[in-house]
Write a protein that holds these residues in place. Structure first.
Motif, PDB file in Angstrom:
ATOM      1  N   ILE A   5       0.851  -1.202   0.000  1.00  0.00           N
ATOM      2  CA  ILE A   5       0.000   0.000   0.000  1.00  0.00           C
ATOM      3  C   ILE A   5       0.881   1.246   0.000  1.00  0.00           C
ATOM      4  N   GLU A   6       0.551   2.172  -0.861  1.00  0.00           N
ATOM      5  CA  GLU A   6       1.256   3.455  -0.851  1.00  0.00           C
ATOM      6  C   GLU A   6       0.800   4.229   0.392  1.00  0.00           C
ATOM      7  N   ASP A   7       1.748   4.680   1.184  1.00  0.00           N
ATOM      8  CA  ASP A   7       1.390   5.265   2.479  1.00  0.00           C
ATOM      9  C   ASP A   7       1.055   6.746   2.321  1.00  0.00           C
ATOM     10  N   ARG A   8      -0.157   6.991   1.858  1.00  0.00           N
ATOM     11  CA  ARG A   8      -0.569   8.375   1.575  1.00  0.00           C
ATOM     12  C   ARG A   8      -2.049   8.506   1.943  1.00  0.00           C
ATOM     13  N   PHE A   9      -2.305   8.621   3.244  1.00  0.00           N
ATOM     14  CA  PHE A   9      -3.683   8.676   3.746  1.00  0.00           C
ATOM     15  C   PHE A   9      -3.898  10.039   4.397  1.00  0.00           C
ATOM     16  N   THR A  10      -5.016  10.685   4.063  1.00  0.00           N
ATOM     17  CA  THR A  10      -5.207  12.049   4.564  1.00  0.00           C
ATOM     18  C   THR A  10      -5.938  12.089   5.898  1.00  0.00           C
ATOM     19  N   ALA A  11      -6.571  10.995   6.286  1.00  0.00           N
ATOM     20  CA  ALA A  11      -7.389  11.070   7.506  1.00  0.00           C
ATOM     21  C   ALA A  11      -7.104   9.883   8.427  1.00  0.00           C
ATOM     22  N   GLY A  12      -5.881   9.374   8.369  1.00  0.00           N
ATOM     23  CA  GLY A  12      -5.512   8.237   9.222  1.00  0.00           C
ATOM     24  C   GLY A  12      -5.826   6.916   8.554  1.00  0.00           C
ATOM     25  N   ARG A  13      -5.241   5.861   9.116  1.00  0.00           N
ATOM     26  CA  ARG A  13      -5.458   4.516   8.566  1.00  0.00           C
ATOM     27  C   ARG A  13      -5.175   3.502   9.664  1.00  0.00           C
ATOM     28  N   PRO A  14      -5.704   2.285   9.489  1.00  0.00           N
ATOM     29  CA  PRO A  14      -5.314   1.219  10.419  1.00  0.00           C
ATOM     30  C   PRO A  14      -3.822   0.916  10.237  1.00  0.00           C
ATOM     31  N   ALA A  15      -3.166   0.438  11.260  1.00  0.00           N
ATOM     32  CA  ALA A  15      -1.742   0.074  11.147  1.00  0.00           C
ATOM     33  C   ALA A  15      -1.658  -1.298  10.483  1.00  0.00           C
ATOM     34  N   TRP A  16      -2.096  -1.354   9.203  1.00  0.00           N
ATOM     35  CA  TRP A  16      -2.172  -2.649   8.514  1.00  0.00           C
ATOM     36  C   TRP A  16      -0.811  -3.345   8.452  1.00  0.00           C
ATOM     37  N   GLU A  17       0.270  -2.577   8.590  1.00  0.00           N
ATOM     38  CA  GLU A  17       1.586  -3.229   8.580  1.00  0.00           C
ATOM     39  C   GLU A  17       1.700  -4.225   9.739  1.00  0.00           C
ATOM     40  N   ASN A  18       0.960  -3.976  10.821  1.00  0.00           N
ATOM     41  CA  ASN A  18       1.015  -4.910  11.946  1.00  0.00           C
ATOM     42  C   ASN A  18       0.269  -6.212  11.647  1.00  0.00           C
ATOM     43  N   ALA A  19      -0.473  -6.221  10.548  1.00  0.00           N
ATOM     44  CA  ALA A  19      -1.156  -7.450  10.138  1.00  0.00           C
ATOM     45  C   ALA A  19      -0.480  -8.045   8.904  1.00  0.00           C
TER      46      ALA A  19
END
Ligand code: CS2
Length: 486
Positions: A263-277
């Motif tokens: 996933i390109e890490d470009r979120f304007t309003a936050g995101r789940p820490a999907w890297e931890n999954a």
């Protein structure tokens, strides 16, 4: 056994079935997902379930079906819970709890727009399949003549298309003074985020210039590469999973164990820490996406058309056919110079293993669907790059020829093929007008500019496809695959 999977029956599941241990009623409305198919449920919803289980409860998913009520009808009586079974020798099962609500868009477009415009909604994700982006497959531009696009421009508050819903919700958030959501495309399109951004921008500009300027400046659409093989659920799957669960699940999903999300890490309003999954967050998805679209999906389409023509029902059956397996390995090797990543040998070997997974019954017919929307990025993109470098395109030509024979509608035993494709009628009309002779069929289908674009008139491709179709027609798919395998 008549009890149904639900919040109430979760505690009765066998000990080896993983299940949500979190309070589902307390989940926020962080994500709205458009396109509630098996793929979303086996992939993004599972990653998100893991993040919620680790304690970040903001990311409950409201999932919307853009067309049919079937999934809602199956899942609503079970509190939107469903089982995800990993199919391999072992077959682990987890019940996924991240989907909290399901909306059937045609029944309640206003409710869907309202949820997308909810103050907590930070991400609107999409898995709607290639054809739902209403784009001209060859040029990639928005098809402004598409009936749903025209409908949505005339009825902005009761849209049907993804762009109609996105534009209505973006406008509603803006009017309410809310920050925009991030649009996260999870479909197999080239540069999927950028592609969706430019289609949305075009749609917005047809609606109003001010909204278009807002989309251009404020709406982020990160690129993603999504990967997990998720065959359609069958009644056999339902019966096996019900036995394992001890309760009925009207629509479980089955998937291979492998899963990948870049996933390109470009979120304007936050995101789940999907890297931890297990997801990879990066700044440049393009090479991963080319690798996956061209090597995995390109091979899949080749297996689908050649395999179907040769009489193989599933990918694993087709891969059990030495001629087809050897052809697929050669096709991948031919494609490799078009992918800008080093050391692809292990990746290619792992793909061959994944295709051979005997526990997955992934039908060649399922993958063969919508070829007009898939071939451009899977096969024709590599063809353009190979032609530019004077590299061989013979295996790609055979894949195109197999698609031609498939969409002409008759298999090698003379049985009709149920061709599902938005362009099926047009392709069948062309095939009927030329007849099956390769010297007439190949140029006529290659002339469909909505698919082949600038390649329509490429003499090298024209010659290679004509030869491949002649070989396929004369010798059949197995022998043609053997002849083209290196
Ligand atoms: C397949 C994909 O149906 C198809 O066209 O090639 O759904 C494929 O299984 C997934 O992209 C794997 O990640």
């Amino acid at each position: 056994m008549s009890a149904r999977l639900s919040n109430a029956t979760l505690r009765d599941l066998p000990a080896d079935v993983a299940r949500p241990a979190y309070d589902r009623a307390a989940l926020g409305h962080g994500i709205v997902h458009l396109g509630l198919g098996a793929f979303h449920r086996a992939h993004q919803a599972a990653y998100t379930d893991a993040i919620i289980a680790a304690g970040d409860t903001r990311w409950g998913i409201t999932a919307a079906s853009l067309r049919s009520p079937d999934t809602r009808d199956a899942l609503a009586p079970q509190d939107c819970l469903y089982a995800l079974e990993q199919r391999s020798q072992t077959g682990q099962i987890a019940v996924i709890g991240s989907i909290t609500d399901i909306i059937v868009a045609p029944e309640a477009p206003a409710a869907l727009i309202a949820r997308m415009a909810h103050p907590q909604t930070a991400i609107v994700s999409l898995t709607v399949t290639e054809k739902a982006y209403c784009r001209d497959p060859a040029s990639g531009a928005l098809d402004e003549a598409d009936a749903s696009i025209r409908h949505d421009l005339a009825n902005p508050q009761a849209p049907r298309s993804v762009f109609g819903f996105l534009a209505a919700a973006i406008a509603a958030r803006r009017a309410a003074g809310l920050a925009p959501f991030t649009v996260l495309c999870c479909d197999n399109l080239p540069c999927n985020g950028q592609t969706v951004h430019s289609l949305l921008l075009r749609f917005a500009s047809l609606r109003d210039a001010d909204l278009a300027a807002y989309v251009a400046g404020e709406i982020a659409c990160p690129d993603t590469m999504v990967d997990r093989i998720v065959p359609a659920t069958t009644d056999t799957d339902r019966a096996r999973i019900a036995t394992r669960l001890g309760v009925q699940d009207a629509w479980p999903v089955v998937a291979e164990p492998f899963t990948q999300w870049v996933i390109e890490d470009r979120f304007t309003a936050g995101r789940p820490a999907w890297e931890n999954a297990g997801a990879t967050l990066t700044h440049n998805v393009a090479p991963f996406e080319a690798m996956k679209l061209r090597l995995l999906n390109g091979s899949h389409s080749a297996i689908a058309y050649l395999g179907y023509l040769a009489g193989h029902e599933t990918v694993a059956d087709a891969m059990g056919d030495a001629a087809i397996a050897a052809f697929v390995a050669t096709l991948m090797d031919r494609t490799t110079p078009t992918v800008a990543l080093p050391d692809l040998d292990r990746y290619k070997a792992s793909l061959l293993d994944r295709f051979r997974n005997p526990a997955l019954r992934h039908r060649t017919w399922q993958i063969a669907m919508d070829g007009s929307q898939k071939l451009p990025q899977r096969i024709l993109g590599p063809v353009r790059d190979l032609l530019a470098r004077d590299l061989p395109i013979d295996c790609h030509a055979l894949t195109i020829a197999a698609w031609m024979r498939y969409v002409a509608g008759m298999d090698e035993r003379g049985q009709p093929i149920d061709v599902r494709d938005p362009m099926a009628a047009e392709l069948a009309r062309i095939a009927a007008s030329t007849g099956p002779q390769p010297e007439r069929l190949a140029p006529a289908l290659l002339n469909v500019s909505a698919i082949f674009g600038d390649l329509c008139t490429h003499p090298v491709l024209g010659e290679a496809v004509a030869q491949a179709l002649a070989c396929l027609t004369q010798d059949g798919a197995r022998r043609a695959a053997a002849a083209y395998a290196g």
